[in-house]
Write a protein that holds these residues in place. Structure first.
Motif, PDB file in Angstrom:
ATOM      1  N   ASP A   1       0.461  -0.677   0.055  1.00 31.41           N
ATOM      2  CA  ASP A   1      -0.052   0.288   0.259  1.00 31.41           C
ATOM      3  C   ASP A   1       1.045   1.784   0.524  1.00 31.41           C
ATOM      4  O   ASP A   1       0.556   1.878  -0.816  1.00 31.41           O
ATOM      5  CB  ASP A   1      -0.948   0.004   1.387  1.00 31.41           C
ATOM      6  CG  ASP A   1      -2.066   0.796   1.059  1.00 31.41           C
ATOM      7  OD1 ASP A   1      -2.583   1.866   0.190  1.00 31.41           O
ATOM      8  OD2 ASP A   1      -2.272   1.240   2.361  1.00 31.41           O
ATOM      9  N   ALA A   2       2.318   1.704   1.065  1.00 35.07           N
ATOM     10  CA  ALA A   2       2.950   2.018   1.103  1.00 35.07           C
ATOM     11  C   ALA A   2       3.733   2.381  -0.477  1.00 35.07           C
ATOM     12  O   ALA A   2       3.417   3.498  -0.688  1.00 35.07           O
ATOM     13  CB  ALA A   2       3.550   2.319   2.055  1.00 35.07           C
ATOM     14  N   PHE A   3       4.108   1.303  -0.627  1.00 32.80           N
ATOM     15  CA  PHE A   3       4.909   1.474  -2.082  1.00 32.80           C
ATOM     16  C   PHE A   3       4.001   2.473  -3.464  1.00 32.80           C
ATOM     17  O   PHE A   3       4.448   3.261  -4.072  1.00 32.80           O
ATOM     18  CB  PHE A   3       5.607   0.336  -2.991  1.00 32.80           C
ATOM     19  CG  PHE A   3       5.860  -0.411  -4.042  1.00 32.80           C
ATOM     20  CD1 PHE A   3       7.220  -0.489  -3.570  1.00 32.80           C
ATOM     21  CD2 PHE A   3       5.658  -0.212  -5.009  1.00 32.80           C
ATOM     22  CE1 PHE A   3       8.226  -0.105  -4.910  1.00 32.80           C
ATOM     23  CE2 PHE A   3       6.194  -0.056  -6.150  1.00 32.80           C
ATOM     24  CZ  PHE A   3       7.781  -0.120  -6.467  1.00 32.80           C
ATOM     25  N   ASP A   4       2.299   1.738  -3.062  1.00 32.32           N
ATOM     26  CA  ASP A   4       1.742   2.627  -4.084  1.00 32.32           C
ATOM     27  C   ASP A   4       1.685   3.937  -3.754  1.00 32.32           C
ATOM     28  O   ASP A   4       1.388   4.231  -4.925  1.00 32.32           O
ATOM     29  CB  ASP A   4      -0.062   1.480  -4.500  1.00 32.32           C
ATOM     30  CG  ASP A   4       0.271   0.348  -4.576  1.00 32.32           C
ATOM     31  OD1 ASP A   4       1.358  -0.618  -5.449  1.00 32.32           O
ATOM     32  OD2 ASP A   4      -0.603  -0.824  -4.420  1.00 32.32           O
ATOM     33  N   PHE A   5       1.138   4.580  -2.801  1.00 33.54           N
ATOM     34  CA  PHE A   5       1.501   5.728  -2.217  1.00 33.54           C
ATOM     35  C   PHE A   5       2.690   6.212  -3.213  1.00 33.54           C
ATOM     36  O   PHE A   5       2.768   8.123  -3.073  1.00 33.54           O
ATOM     37  CB  PHE A   5       0.958   6.409  -1.402  1.00 33.54           C
ATOM     38  CG  PHE A   5       0.484   7.373  -0.775  1.00 33.54           C
ATOM     39  CD1 PHE A   5       0.288   8.196  -0.969  1.00 33.54           C
ATOM     40  CD2 PHE A   5       1.708   8.238  -0.419  1.00 33.54           C
ATOM     41  CE1 PHE A   5      -0.468   9.033  -0.522  1.00 33.54           C
ATOM     42  CE2 PHE A   5       2.046   9.426   0.342  1.00 33.54           C
ATOM     43  CZ  PHE A   5       1.016   9.520   0.023  1.00 33.54           C
ATOM     44  N   HIS A   6       3.554   5.356  -2.649  1.00 30.07           N
ATOM     45  CA  HIS A   6       5.368   7.246  -2.345  1.00 30.07           C
ATOM     46  C   HIS A   6       6.185   6.428  -3.678  1.00 30.07           C
ATOM     47  O   HIS A   6       6.325   7.823  -4.792  1.00 30.07           O
ATOM     48  CB  HIS A   6       6.224   6.545  -1.554  1.00 30.07           C
ATOM     49  CG  HIS A   6       5.696   6.585  -0.103  1.00 30.07           C
ATOM     50  ND1 HIS A   6       5.836   8.183  -0.017  1.00 30.07           N
ATOM     51  CD2 HIS A   6       5.735   5.343   0.199  1.00 30.07           C
ATOM     52  CE1 HIS A   6       5.246   7.962   1.070  1.00 30.07           C
ATOM     53  NE2 HIS A   6       4.798   6.324   1.934  1.00 30.07           N
ATOM     54  N   ALA A   7       5.278   5.671  -4.969  1.00 31.66           N
ATOM     55  CA  ALA A   7       5.310   5.375  -6.560  1.00 31.66           C
ATOM     56  C   ALA A   7       5.707   6.721  -7.127  1.00 31.66           C
ATOM     57  O   ALA A   7       5.849   7.463  -8.238  1.00 31.66           O
ATOM     58  CB  ALA A   7       4.976   4.270  -7.655  1.00 31.66           C
TER      59      ALA A   7
ATOM     60  N   GLY B   1       6.301  -0.609   7.944  1.00 26.98           N
ATOM     61  CA  GLY B   1       5.640  -1.292   6.329  1.00 26.98           C
ATOM     62  C   GLY B   1       5.682   0.077   5.448  1.00 26.98           C
ATOM     63  O   GLY B   1       5.871  -0.100   4.292  1.00 26.98           O
ATOM     64  N   TYR B   2       5.023   1.166   6.411  1.00 23.32           N
ATOM     65  CA  TYR B   2       4.694   2.590   5.446  1.00 23.32           C
ATOM     66  C   TYR B   2       6.160   2.790   5.202  1.00 23.32           C
ATOM     67  O   TYR B   2       6.397   3.356   3.360  1.00 23.32           O
ATOM     68  CB  TYR B   2       4.731   3.297   6.138  1.00 23.32           C
ATOM     69  CG  TYR B   2       3.654   4.732   5.690  1.00 23.32           C
ATOM     70  CD1 TYR B   2       2.337   5.009   5.404  1.00 23.32           C
ATOM     71  CD2 TYR B   2       5.047   5.924   6.054  1.00 23.32           C
ATOM     72  CE1 TYR B   2       2.785   6.137   4.446  1.00 23.32           C
ATOM     73  CE2 TYR B   2       4.526   7.020   5.174  1.00 23.32           C
ATOM     74  CZ  TYR B   2       3.442   7.372   4.746  1.00 23.32           C
ATOM     75  OH  TYR B   2       3.384   8.564   3.967  1.00 23.32           O
ATOM     76  N   SER B   3       7.266   3.324   5.534  1.00 14.95           N
ATOM     77  CA  SER B   3       8.554   3.118   5.700  1.00 14.95           C
ATOM     78  C   SER B   3       9.173   2.785   4.418  1.00 14.95           C
ATOM     79  O   SER B   3       9.820   2.564   3.847  1.00 14.95           O
ATOM     80  CB  SER B   3       9.630   4.143   7.223  1.00 14.95           C
ATOM     81  OG  SER B   3       9.123   4.695   7.555  1.00 14.95           O
ATOM     82  N   LEU B   4       8.941   1.106   5.026  1.00  9.97           N
ATOM     83  CA  LEU B   4       9.789   0.115   3.921  1.00  9.97           C
ATOM     84  C   LEU B   4       9.311  -0.166   2.599  1.00  9.97           C
ATOM     85  O   LEU B   4       9.891  -0.197   1.742  1.00  9.97           O
ATOM     86  CB  LEU B   4       9.830  -0.904   4.612  1.00  9.97           C
ATOM     87  CG  LEU B   4       9.503  -2.466   3.613  1.00  9.97           C
ATOM     88  CD1 LEU B   4      12.141  -1.965   3.322  1.00  9.97           C
ATOM     89  CD2 LEU B   4       9.408  -3.839   4.155  1.00  9.97           C
ATOM     90  N   GLY B   5       8.083   0.548   2.008  1.00  8.92           N
ATOM     91  CA  GLY B   5       7.540   0.701   1.266  1.00  8.92           C
ATOM     92  C   GLY B   5       7.582   2.095   0.600  1.00  8.92           C
ATOM     93  O   GLY B   5       8.339   1.699  -0.925  1.00  8.92           O
ATOM     94  N   TYR B   6       8.082   2.761   0.663  1.00  7.94           N
ATOM     95  CA  TYR B   6       9.136   3.995   0.132  1.00  7.94           C
ATOM     96  C   TYR B   6      10.503   4.392   0.454  1.00  7.94           C
ATOM     97  O   TYR B   6      10.647   4.270  -1.205  1.00  7.94           O
ATOM     98  CB  TYR B   6       9.474   4.978   1.215  1.00  7.94           C
ATOM     99  CG  TYR B   6       9.669   6.318   1.033  1.00  7.94           C
ATOM    100  CD1 TYR B   6       8.743   7.557   1.083  1.00  7.94           C
ATOM    101  CD2 TYR B   6      10.663   6.450   0.910  1.00  7.94           C
ATOM    102  CE1 TYR B   6       9.177   9.211   0.603  1.00  7.94           C
ATOM    103  CE2 TYR B   6      11.404   7.895   0.480  1.00  7.94           C
ATOM    104  CZ  TYR B   6      10.466   9.188  -0.008  1.00  7.94           C
ATOM    105  OH  TYR B   6      11.448  10.076  -0.597  1.00  7.94           O
ATOM    106  N   VAL B   7      11.102   3.348   0.976  1.00  6.54           N
ATOM    107  CA  VAL B   7      12.445   2.472   0.881  1.00  6.54           C
ATOM    108  C   VAL B   7      12.222   1.631  -0.798  1.00  6.54           C
ATOM    109  O   VAL B   7      13.675   1.526  -1.622  1.00  6.54           O
ATOM    110  CB  VAL B   7      13.252   2.009   1.962  1.00  6.54           C
ATOM    111  CG1 VAL B   7      14.131   1.214   1.581  1.00  6.54           C
ATOM    112  CG2 VAL B   7      13.662   2.485   3.323  1.00  6.54           C
TER     113      VAL B   7
END
Length: 520
Positions: free
Chosen positions: A80-86, A200-206
């Motif tokens: 979810d976080a990856f999708d947002f930070h993409a 998981g939010y930060s991991l998605g960003y990383v």
């Protein structure tokens, strides 16, 4: 042999007296808790926090099923976080692709955050009523398809429309993921597991920043990141489909099958009736959590969403250097959220939040003033260590403050309403920075992202401190056996369930166990 306890005053009545009492409790090492004995007699006592345990021993307290649910919840939140930070890490690329200003591109972030609260309410209530599994599966699949739709958005209007829909379905993930991951964790391990889960939010960003580094700085490479995000989201949905429902719902269904006479009044009507009762009783808690989450969402989005743009624009870094700086910044977030979430089990939720916010305020000058990649990466690491360190406490703090039967919808809705209120944060930073210029080290006139982010983050961190200090805290509350929302039955049956649900902190002797009460 019985354990000696120290009596405490009851929780004060009224907003101001309660706030005054909560501030005073910050300076007392022991925690004020309500206990009851087998006769239904309640009183308040001071309870010492549990000793700080070895993290390895806490990990070993989780059985295989608890680890399974935790890992899937973490994976869903990360995707979810990856999708947002993409989107947020590729603002400059998207501005060039659509021939728009960076502020225009960040309006998509605003729309995404605005609609997340609606998705949180819809899917959170479905998760509380029908289970954690299928609402999350549907969420993840649709998120993946919307990532693909973003790639094929040829006009800026279509791009904004797709990102608005994306926000609607993105909002449903957090509450279900947090409830599923934490509700079966042992009480002693929740602080540590909460800190890991939130990151998981930060991991998605990383992961998104690493992918951005790998694809390079060419304008059209933003599409590759969105393809990766689509694959991650759909993959998590498929994995979740293969595993069983959460323990709470399996036990609830078993009880309904064994005792149908106690569940004649179950159903949608009972569910909505219980929702109304919860809101009538807990409206003050709802408002408090929304205010707290508004500050927290401003905190993260103001300090991170424009950080890559800050490195590219004001510091004039290349795509590789800006991506590396962003990766190290959010690596600090992963480390800080885990450590401070773990420590909150010992020092308390509010003390951990307040201490982290204060440290981030002290680091602001070192965060924006350096000129080299190495220095900015180091200070970015420690800045996000404390920003996301405070965030690491939030999943378990919200779960403990939630009405037990609404642990998917309550954290999800309050979190996402805070997101909705703070949705213009990245747009505000970009708009103010694009209208404010400064001279950088090389003598060029550049947009003042650093000063704008610094002032905004200082104000927000102070707001978090002022809000958390007088707020409630229910560290150690037991909620894993709570009834599901809308589960009817007789008053006697409900009372029996409450006696099972409401806490298991034994602080009495052999005769008559006393329990830390979590009101249902």
């Amino acid at each position: 042999m019985s354990v000696q306890v120290e009596p405490a005053e009851p929780i004060a009545k009224g907003i101001l007296p309660t706030a005054k009492q909560s501030i005073g409790d910050l300076f007392k090492w022991k925690q004020r808790v309500e206990v009851t004995n087998e006769y239904g007699e309640s009183t308040f006592v001071w309870q010492a926090p549990p000793p700080l345990r070895n993290p390895i021993s806490l990990f070993m307290m989780l059985d295989a099923k608890a680890w399974l649910f935790f890992i899937v919840g973490l994976a869903a939140w990360t995707a979810d976080a990856f999708d947002f930070h993409a989107l947020s890490i590729q603002t400059v690329k998207l501005a060039k692709f659509y021939d728009r200003s960076k502020t225009d591109i960040t309006s998509a972030i605003t729309l995404t955050l605005l609609l997340r609260s609606i998705g949180a309410a819809i899917f959170g209530l479905f998760a509380d009523r029908y289970g954690r599994k299928w609402p999350m599966v549907v969420n993840m699949w649709i998120l993946g398809l919307l990532q693909v739709a973003t790639i094929y958005s040829t006009t800026f209007g279509a791009f904004l429309a797709v990102r608005s829909l994306f926000g609607l379905f993105m909002g449903g993930v957090y509450g279900s993921a947090v409830a599923m991951a934490l509700e079966n964790c042992p009480t002693e391990a929740r602080g540590l597991m909460s800190g890991i889960l939130q990151q998981g939010y930060s991991l998605g960003y990383v992961i998104a920043a690493c992918c951005n580094l790998g694809v390079g700085g060419a304008t059209n490479t933003w599409k590759i990141i969105f393809w990766i995000g689509a694959g991650l989201s759909i993959g998590v949905g498929i994995v979740r489909m293969l595993f069983p429902e959460s323990k709470q719902f399996i036990e609830a269904r078993r009880h309904k099958k064994e005792h149908p006479e106690l569940h004649q009044n179950d159903g949608a009507g009972a569910f909505w009736k219980e929702c109304k009762k919860m809101l009538a009783k807990e409206w003050k808690m709802c408002i408090y959590c929304i205010i707290l989450m508004t500050w927290f969402n401003y905190y993260s989005h103001t300090s991170q969403d424009s950080y890559t743009t800050f490195l590219l624009t004001q510091k004039e870094f290349k795509n590789g250097a800006a991506s590396r700086g962003s990766i190290l910044m959010k690596t600090g977030a992963c480390v800080g959220g885990t450590i401070i979430g773990y420590l909150s089990q010992w020092v308390g939720r509010r003390r951990a939040i307040i201490g982290s916010a204060f440290m981030s305020m002290l680091l602001i000058p070192a965060w924006v003033l350096p000129q080299t990649e190495r220095a900015l990466s180091a200070t970015g690491f420690f800045m996000q260590f404390f920003v996301q360190g405070a965030w690491g406490v939030i999943p378990i703090h919200l779960n403990e403050l939630s009405p037990p039967a609404f642990r998917s919808s309550f954290p999800g809705v309050t979190y996402q309403i805070g997101n909705m209120i703070s949705s213009p944060s990245a747009q505000i930073v970009n708009a103010v920075a694009e209208g404010t210029y400064m001279t950088n080290k090389s003598g060029n006139r550049v947009q003042a992202y650093g000063p704008v982010m610094a002032v905004a983050t200082a104000i927000i961190a102070l707001g978090i401190i002022i809000t958390a200090a007088p707020g409630p805290e229910k560290r150690g509350a037991r909620f894993e056996l709570a009834k599901t929302a809308g589960e009817g039955g007789s008053d006697e049956n409900l009372a029996r369930k409450v006696s099972m649900v409401e806490g298991h902190h034994s602080i009495s002797g052999e005769k008559g166990e006393q329990r830390n009460i979590e009101k249902v």
